[in-house]
Write a protein that holds these residues in place. Structure first.
Motif, PDB file in Angstrom:
ATOM      1  N   PHE A  35      42.314  47.871  31.002  1.00  0.00           N
ATOM      2  CA  PHE A  35      42.132  46.423  31.002  1.00  0.00           C
ATOM      3  C   PHE A  35      43.356  45.718  31.577  1.00  0.00           C
ATOM      4  O   PHE A  35      43.244  44.679  32.223  1.00  0.00           O
ATOM      5  CB  PHE A  35      41.857  45.913  29.588  1.00  0.00           C
ATOM      6  CG  PHE A  35      40.502  46.292  29.052  1.00  0.00           C
ATOM      7  CD1 PHE A  35      39.494  46.711  29.893  1.00  0.00           C
ATOM      8  CD2 PHE A  35      40.233  46.212  27.703  1.00  0.00           C
ATOM      9  CE1 PHE A  35      38.237  47.059  29.413  1.00  0.00           C
ATOM     10  CE2 PHE A  35      38.979  46.550  27.196  1.00  0.00           C
ATOM     11  CZ  PHE A  35      37.983  46.975  28.055  1.00  0.00           C
ATOM     12  N   ARG A  36      44.546  46.275  31.340  1.00  0.00           N
ATOM     13  CA  ARG A  36      45.757  45.643  31.867  1.00  0.00           C
ATOM     14  C   ARG A  36      45.732  45.630  33.396  1.00  0.00           C
ATOM     15  O   ARG A  36      46.030  44.609  34.030  1.00  0.00           O
ATOM     16  CB  ARG A  36      47.007  46.360  31.364  1.00  0.00           C
ATOM     17  CG  ARG A  36      48.310  45.740  31.902  1.00  0.00           C
ATOM     18  CD  ARG A  36      49.518  46.225  31.133  1.00  0.00           C
ATOM     19  NE  ARG A  36      49.433  45.865  29.725  1.00  0.00           N
ATOM     20  CZ  ARG A  36      49.701  44.657  29.243  1.00  0.00           C
ATOM     21  NH1 ARG A  36      50.071  43.677  30.053  1.00  0.00           N
ATOM     22  NH2 ARG A  36      49.593  44.416  27.950  1.00  0.00           N
ATOM     23  N   ASP A  37      45.368  46.760  33.989  1.00  0.00           N
ATOM     24  CA  ASP A  37      45.306  46.816  35.450  1.00  0.00           C
ATOM     25  C   ASP A  37      44.226  45.874  35.978  1.00  0.00           C
ATOM     26  O   ASP A  37      44.414  45.200  36.993  1.00  0.00           O
ATOM     27  CB  ASP A  37      45.032  48.242  35.922  1.00  0.00           C
ATOM     28  CG  ASP A  37      46.211  49.169  35.682  1.00  0.00           C
ATOM     29  OD1 ASP A  37      47.344  48.667  35.483  1.00  0.00           O
ATOM     30  OD2 ASP A  37      46.021  50.405  35.677  1.00  0.00           O
ATOM     31  N   LEU A  38      43.092  45.829  35.282  1.00  0.00           N
ATOM     32  CA  LEU A  38      41.998  44.943  35.690  1.00  0.00           C
ATOM     33  C   LEU A  38      42.429  43.479  35.638  1.00  0.00           C
ATOM     34  O   LEU A  38      42.274  42.743  36.621  1.00  0.00           O
ATOM     35  CB  LEU A  38      40.792  45.154  34.776  1.00  0.00           C
ATOM     36  CG  LEU A  38      39.730  44.049  34.778  1.00  0.00           C
ATOM     37  CD1 LEU A  38      39.036  43.993  36.129  1.00  0.00           C
ATOM     38  CD2 LEU A  38      38.723  44.246  33.660  1.00  0.00           C
ATOM     39  N   CYS A  39      42.978  43.062  34.500  1.00  0.00           N
ATOM     40  CA  CYS A  39      43.360  41.655  34.334  1.00  0.00           C
ATOM     41  C   CYS A  39      44.488  41.265  35.288  1.00  0.00           C
ATOM     42  O   CYS A  39      44.520  40.135  35.806  1.00  0.00           O
ATOM     43  CB  CYS A  39      43.749  41.377  32.885  1.00  0.00           C
ATOM     44  SG  CYS A  39      42.372  41.495  31.719  1.00  0.00           S
ATOM     45  N   THR A  40      45.415  42.185  35.522  1.00  0.00           N
ATOM     46  CA  THR A  40      46.501  41.922  36.471  1.00  0.00           C
ATOM     47  C   THR A  40      45.942  41.717  37.872  1.00  0.00           C
ATOM     48  O   THR A  40      46.357  40.802  38.606  1.00  0.00           O
ATOM     49  CB  THR A  40      47.507  43.086  36.465  1.00  0.00           C
ATOM     50  OG1 THR A  40      48.062  43.218  35.150  1.00  0.00           O
ATOM     51  CG2 THR A  40      48.625  42.846  37.468  1.00  0.00           C
ATOM     52  N   GLN A  41      44.981  42.557  38.246  1.00  0.00           N
ATOM     53  CA  GLN A  41      44.358  42.462  39.571  1.00  0.00           C
ATOM     54  C   GLN A  41      43.604  41.143  39.726  1.00  0.00           C
ATOM     55  O   GLN A  41      43.730  40.452  40.752  1.00  0.00           O
ATOM     56  CB  GLN A  41      43.391  43.635  39.755  1.00  0.00           C
ATOM     57  CG  GLN A  41      42.587  43.626  41.046  1.00  0.00           C
ATOM     58  CD  GLN A  41      41.598  44.781  41.113  1.00  0.00           C
ATOM     59  OE1 GLN A  41      41.819  45.850  40.539  1.00  0.00           O
ATOM     60  NE2 GLN A  41      40.499  44.579  41.808  1.00  0.00           N
ATOM     61  N   LEU A  42      42.846  40.755  38.726  1.00  0.00           N
ATOM     62  CA  LEU A  42      42.094  39.512  38.797  1.00  0.00           C
ATOM     63  C   LEU A  42      43.015  38.297  38.808  1.00  0.00           C
ATOM     64  O   LEU A  42      42.780  37.333  39.544  1.00  0.00           O
ATOM     65  CB  LEU A  42      41.128  39.416  37.612  1.00  0.00           C
ATOM     66  CG  LEU A  42      39.963  40.411  37.603  1.00  0.00           C
ATOM     67  CD1 LEU A  42      39.164  40.264  36.321  1.00  0.00           C
ATOM     68  CD2 LEU A  42      39.066  40.220  38.820  1.00  0.00           C
ATOM     69  N   ASN A  43      44.074  38.355  38.023  1.00  0.00           N
ATOM     70  CA  ASN A  43      45.016  37.242  37.954  1.00  0.00           C
ATOM     71  C   ASN A  43      45.749  37.054  39.270  1.00  0.00           C
ATOM     72  O   ASN A  43      46.075  35.926  39.669  1.00  0.00           O
ATOM     73  CB  ASN A  43      46.005  37.467  36.818  1.00  0.00           C
ATOM     74  CG  ASN A  43      46.737  36.195  36.438  1.00  0.00           C
ATOM     75  OD1 ASN A  43      46.119  35.176  36.165  1.00  0.00           O
ATOM     76  ND2 ASN A  43      48.058  36.255  36.423  1.00  0.00           N
ATOM     77  N   ALA A  44      45.991  38.161  39.973  1.00  0.00           N
ATOM     78  CA  ALA A  44      46.654  38.076  41.271  1.00  0.00           C
ATOM     79  C   ALA A  44      45.724  37.456  42.313  1.00  0.00           C
ATOM     80  O   ALA A  44      46.170  36.698  43.188  1.00  0.00           O
ATOM     81  CB  ALA A  44      47.093  39.474  41.722  1.00  0.00           C
TER      82      ALA A  44
END
Length: 200
Positions: A35-44
């Motif tokens: 989830f951290r990688d997912l949320c980081t990707q979406l936030n970017a």
């Protein structure tokens, strides 16, 4: 556990609330991704009005309200029992956070897992080999003596990088995996006695 559809629903519902409509193609590519990688990707791609940690917390909280609906994959529990009967040591290695992993362990109610490794227990999640190497160390086994059954390409890459026998058991036959030792529709169909002799 057949958790991916429920993880997907929680992710889609939370992200939709912040203006991110996730396509089926994108969701398929996220199987096994933390989830951290997912949320980081979406936030970017499009900054959200919450932090990455808050996004993760919301996804986990929503998922946990639905975890009672998550069912075991057909044949999975029987496979765990057959491994226990062979005297094999078993552990759960997940890219999910500790709270979600613990909920799954309770839902399974199986006594045969010696421990679980969550994303919170390692510095580097899958596809890095650290989660599986950590599990092997806790089991007191060299990586080459271990076999891994994975349902995601991310997890399979982690297991392969750790030097373990890697068996891909995808929930969706359309998911593409890198090179694995075995790609199966049913891991019970493998000759586990022969595999155990080879790994020993």
């Amino acid at each position: 556990m057949d958790s991916e559809p429920w993880h997907k629903r929680a992710i889609v519902d939370v992200c939709r609330g912040y203006g991110h409509e996730l396509s089926e193609e994108l969701c398929a590519s996220l199987v096994g991704v933390s989830f951290r990688d997912l949320c980081t990707q979406l936030n970017a791609a499009r900054p959200m009005p919450v932090t990455v940690d808050q996004c993760i917390d919301e996804i986990n909280a929503l998922y946990l309200t639905r975890v009672a609906n998550v069912q075991p994959r057909p044949g999975a529990f029987a496979l765990v029992e057959s491994f226990a009967a062979r005297g094999l040591h078993q552990a759960c290695v997940s890219n999910s956070g500790r709270e979600v992993v613990d909920a799954h362990m309770v839902a399974m109610g199986l006594p045969h897992f010696r421990f679980s490794i969550s994303r919170n227990d390692v510095a580097n999640g899958k596809p890095h080999p650290e989660p599986y190497l950590t599990a092997a160390a806790k089991l007191g086994l060299p990586p080459e003596a271990c076999a891994v059954i994975e349902d995601s390409p991310t997890g399979a890459r982690s297991a392969a990088a750790a030097g373990m026998l890697t068996i891909a058991w995808p929930q969706d036959p359309g998911i593409a995996f890198d090179a694995v030792d075995h790609l199966v529709e049913d891991p019970a169909a493998l000759d586990w006695d022969a595999l155990c002799r080879v790994r020993a």
